[in-house]
Design a protein around this motif. Structure first.
Motif, short mmCIF file in Angstrom:
data_model
loop_
_atom_site.label_atom_id
_atom_site.label_comp_id
_atom_site.label_asym_id
_atom_site.label_seq_id
_atom_site.Cartn_x
_atom_site.Cartn_y
_atom_site.Cartn_z
N TYR A 71 8.22 -3.19 4.49
CA TYR A 71 6.89 -2.58 4.54
C TYR A 71 7.07 -1.40 3.57
N TRP A 107 2.26 -0.92 3.26
CA TRP A 107 2.09 -0.17 4.11
C TRP A 107 1.86 1.25 3.17
N GLN A 186 -1.23 -2.87 7.10
CA GLN A 186 -0.63 -1.40 7.61
C GLN A 186 -0.53 -1.28 9.22
N GLU A 187 -1.62 -1.93 9.49
CA GLU A 187 -1.86 -1.90 11.17
C GLU A 187 -0.61 -2.44 11.82
N GLU A 188 -0.25 -3.73 11.25
CA GLU A 188 0.65 -4.59 11.68
C GLU A 188 2.18 -3.31 11.73
N ASN A 190 2.11 -0.25 11.65
CA ASN A 190 1.80 0.77 12.63
C ASN A 190 2.43 0.47 14.20
N ARG A 191 2.07 -0.90 14.43
CA ARG A 191 2.03 -1.52 15.81
C ARG A 191 3.70 -1.51 16.02
N LEU A 192 4.54 -1.91 14.84
CA LEU A 192 5.91 -2.12 15.03
C LEU A 192 6.67 -0.71 15.14
N GLY A 193 5.98 0.46 14.69
CA GLY A 193 6.46 1.80 14.74
C GLY A 193 7.02 2.18 13.46
N SER A 195 7.15 4.15 10.17
CA SER A 195 6.86 5.53 9.86
C SER A 195 7.05 6.23 8.49
#
Length: 231
Positions: A71, A107, A186-188, A190-193, A195
């Motif tokens: 990412y 990302w 990007q949302e994928e 985010n769901r995985l964490g 940062s």
């Protein structure tokens, strides 16, 4: 001093008028042909069509035992360093021999104004089968385009350098057709964490820097995940 004859004055007037006309035409041609600024919207609603049949930009064998998801943000200096310094060794040692399948995911960081445009330029290159050459070129030239107020002209130049059909590329960029794909990526993350960038998903665990910041550390992680040969 004798004054210029009327005919000479008229001739000079038309010469000046012609020069001004040519300058005006040249300026008009430049305005028509110069690359237009491109803006890729953020936080768009992701549609099913944005992700249908697409799970990331893949490199390596489908039969590889280990898949690594990266990412990253094209304007992130750490991502640029990883792509240009570490990734060539990873490709040679792990991807080309068939041990790893690499999966790149966008990302984009909010503070980087050109990251989505860069990601979209790479997506438009993918449309013509040139994602990885464009991906590499964008990262290699990060120091050139990143400080620009508008980087879209630089990306277009890279598209030409990697052999893209510029008419198709221009249309793809104007359409912003892959904004949803970038948002879904990007949302994928985010769901995985995720940062920060670059972050790597290896063997079901996220790594940001440290144990996954070099080709040697990633190679060690991969070898640990591979099936052990019988003694």
């Amino acid at each position: 001093m004798a004054a210029s004859p009327p005919a000479a004055r008229v001739s000079r007037f038309y010469l000046v008028l012609g020069a001004l006309a040519l300058a005006g035409i040249a300026a008009l041609v430049y305005q028509v042909k110069k690359p237009r600024a491109v803006s890729i919207p953020a936080n768009v609603t992701v549609l099913a069509a944005d992700t249908a049949g697409f799970r990331g930009y893949l490199l390596g064998s489908d039969s590889a035992k280990v898949e690594i998801s990266e990412y990253a943000d094209y304007q992130c200096p750490f991502c640029g360093d990883f792509a240009t310094v570490q990734f060539p060794a990873i490709r040679q040692q792990l991807i080309d021999p068939g041990l790893v399948r690499w999966r790149f995911r966008d990302w984009p960081l909010q503070q980087h104004p050109h990251s989505r445009v860069a990601a979209h330029a790479a997506a438009c290159a993918d449309e013509q089968g040139k994602f990885w050459p464009m991906h590499s070129k964008i990262f290699e030239q990060q120091g050139e385009w990143s400080p620009q107020r508008d980087a879209s002209g630089r990306f277009r130049s890279y598209a030409q350098q990697v052999g893209l059909d510029l008419a198709k590329y221009d249309e793809c960029m104007r359409s912003a057709k892959y904004a949803g794909r970038i948002q879904a990526s990007q949302e994928e993350g985010n769901r995985l964490g995720v940062s920060g960038t670059p972050t790597f998903l290896i063997g079901g665990r996220l790594y940001t820097g440290g144990k996954a910041s070099t080709s040697d550390s990633i190679r060690a992680l991969v070898l640990n995940l591979l099936p052990k040969a019988p003694q």
